[in-house]
Design a protein around this motif. Structure first.
Motif, PDB file in Angstrom:
ATOM      1  N   ALA A   1      93.538  72.639 -33.296  1.00  0.00           N
ATOM      2  CA  ALA A   1      93.429  72.934 -31.869  1.00  0.00           C
ATOM      3  C   ALA A   1      92.796  74.300 -31.630  1.00  0.00           C
ATOM      4  CB  ALA A   1      94.815  72.889 -31.231  1.00  0.00           C
ATOM      5  N   ASP A   2      92.400  74.536 -30.388  1.00  0.00           N
ATOM      6  CA  ASP A   2      91.853  75.844 -30.039  1.00  0.00           C
ATOM      7  C   ASP A   2      93.001  76.841 -29.864  1.00  0.00           C
ATOM      8  OD1 ASP A   2      92.961  75.447 -27.500  1.00  0.00           O
ATOM      9  OD2 ASP A   2      91.034  75.113 -26.514  1.00  0.00           O
ATOM     10  N   ARG A   3      92.668  78.060 -29.477  1.00  0.00           N
ATOM     11  CA  ARG A   3      93.683  79.111 -29.396  1.00  0.00           C
ATOM     12  C   ARG A   3      94.765  78.791 -28.369  1.00  0.00           C
ATOM     13  NH1 ARG A   3      90.392  83.299 -29.432  1.00  0.00           N
ATOM     14  NH2 ARG A   3      90.705  83.813 -31.635  1.00  0.00           N
ATOM     15  N   ALA A   4      94.413  77.987 -27.363  1.00  0.00           N
ATOM     16  CA  ALA A   4      95.384  77.619 -26.327  1.00  0.00           C
ATOM     17  C   ALA A   4      96.167  76.371 -26.692  1.00  0.00           C
ATOM     18  CB  ALA A   4      94.658  77.409 -25.001  1.00  0.00           C
ATOM     19  N   GLY A   5      95.901  75.816 -27.865  1.00  0.00           N
ATOM     20  CA  GLY A   5      96.631  74.633 -28.294  1.00  0.00           C
ATOM     21  C   GLY A   5      96.005  73.321 -27.879  1.00  0.00           C
ATOM     22  N   HIS A   6      94.791  73.355 -27.333  1.00  0.00           N
ATOM     23  CA  HIS A   6      94.127  72.125 -26.904  1.00  0.00           C
ATOM     24  C   HIS A   6      93.448  71.451 -28.091  1.00  0.00           C
ATOM     25  CE1 HIS A   6      93.831  74.586 -23.008  1.00  0.00           C
ATOM     26  NE2 HIS A   6      94.801  73.692 -22.842  1.00  0.00           N
TER      27      HIS A   6
ATOM     28  N   HIS B   1      88.396  80.740 -32.547  1.00  0.00           N
ATOM     29  CA  HIS B   1      89.387  79.718 -32.889  1.00  0.00           C
ATOM     30  C   HIS B   1      88.856  78.310 -32.630  1.00  0.00           C
ATOM     31  CE1 HIS B   1      93.449  79.794 -34.531  1.00  0.00           C
ATOM     32  NE2 HIS B   1      93.618  78.604 -33.982  1.00  0.00           N
ATOM     33  N   TRP B   2      87.577  78.129 -32.897  1.00  0.00           N
ATOM     34  CA  TRP B   2      86.934  76.827 -32.746  1.00  0.00           C
ATOM     35  C   TRP B   2      86.401  76.335 -34.085  1.00  0.00           C
ATOM     36  CZ3 TRP B   2      83.544  78.306 -27.926  1.00  0.00           C
ATOM     37  CH2 TRP B   2      84.357  78.300 -26.780  1.00  0.00           C
ATOM     38  N   THR B   3      86.496  75.037 -34.286  1.00  0.00           N
ATOM     39  CA  THR B   3      85.884  74.368 -35.430  1.00  0.00           C
ATOM     40  C   THR B   3      84.562  73.748 -34.993  1.00  0.00           C
ATOM     41  OG1 THR B   3      86.944  72.267 -34.884  1.00  0.00           O
ATOM     42  CG2 THR B   3      88.161  73.771 -36.345  1.00  0.00           C
ATOM     43  N   ALA B   4      83.846  73.143 -35.949  1.00  0.00           N
ATOM     44  CA  ALA B   4      82.615  72.433 -35.599  1.00  0.00           C
ATOM     45  C   ALA B   4      82.906  71.284 -34.652  1.00  0.00           C
ATOM     46  CB  ALA B   4      81.925  71.935 -36.870  1.00  0.00           C
TER      47      ALA B   4
END
Length: 226
Positions: A197-202, A163-166
């Motif tokens: 955002a990442d999987r945790a919403g950050h 769940h990360w982008t570049a």
């Protein structure tokens, strides 16, 4: 002596290539045909073998084609010769890496440029992480590679299975230093999202603040991050 040096280099490349697996010294020593010609950059032999009917997309035990081998060995003229012989530049090996991602991870801008000029795609989903060459390069802070991939149409906002982008990988897997800053700038200048955002919403801004990456924080704010 030259052959021994090349075999040793390939063994070390397997360490430097992160999750990628370069040919081992034993594999390199056992190569024949187009794989051996690609490894050594023997363009004349590639032409002869191709003319006599050798399949350009033949694979070794790890699913590497001669193009993969040439990319690992930085044999750009071999890549050109293989492309001329009909090799598919976009095939994935058993670990789901293509030649573009191999060059991107190695920070090998010259080989990457050759592949892209010959029509290799910067858009493929690769690796066990369902990522892209752009995400891999952003993770490593290979800013020159990132700019090449962006220019070649790499998807800016692809989300991998972490769940990360570049953008996120340039922050969470980077060191906040000059090359990762340059990587983030290239992504933002190209219009990459600051809101995914990442999987945790950050968000990227939250992640950069948490790591104390003040230069990245300022870049993200200027790009409209929240």
């Amino acid at each position: 002596m030259k052959t021994l040096w090349l075999i040793l280099w390939l063994a070390l490349a397997g360490v430097g290539a992160q999750a990628q697996v370069a040919p081992s010294a034993a594999e390199a020593a056992a190569y024949t045909g187009l794989h051996a010609a690609a490894l050594h950059g023997d363009v004349a032999r590639i032409a002869r073998l191709s003319a006599s009917g050798s399949a350009p997309n033949t694979t070794d035990g790890n699913g590497r084609t001669p193009v993969h081998v040439a990319a690992f060995a930085r044999q750009r003229e071999a890549i050109r010769a293989l492309a001329k012989a009909g090799a598919d530049l976009n095939l994935l090996d058993r670990d789901r890496y293509d030649a573009v991602t191999i060059a991107a991870v190695a920070d090998d801008e010259a080989t990457l440029s050759t592949l892209l000029q010959l029509g290799a795609s910067a858009k493929q989903v690769t690796s066990r992480y369902d990522g892209t060459a752009l995400i891999a390069a952003a993770h490593l802070g290979h800013d020159g590679v990132v700019r090449q991939l962006i220019a070649a149409g790499a998807p800016l906002d692809h989300v991998n299975n972490l769940h990360w982008t570049a953008v996120i990988e340039s922050i969470v897997l980077g060191d906040g230093g000059p090359r990762h800053q340059a990587t983030l700038k290239a992504l933002l200048d190209a219009g990459a999202s600051t809101q995914l955002a990442d999987r945790a919403g950050h968000t990227p801004l939250t992640l950069a603040k948490a790591r104390g990456y003040s230069a990245m924080v300022e870049m993200l704010k200027k790009a409209g991050a929240r």
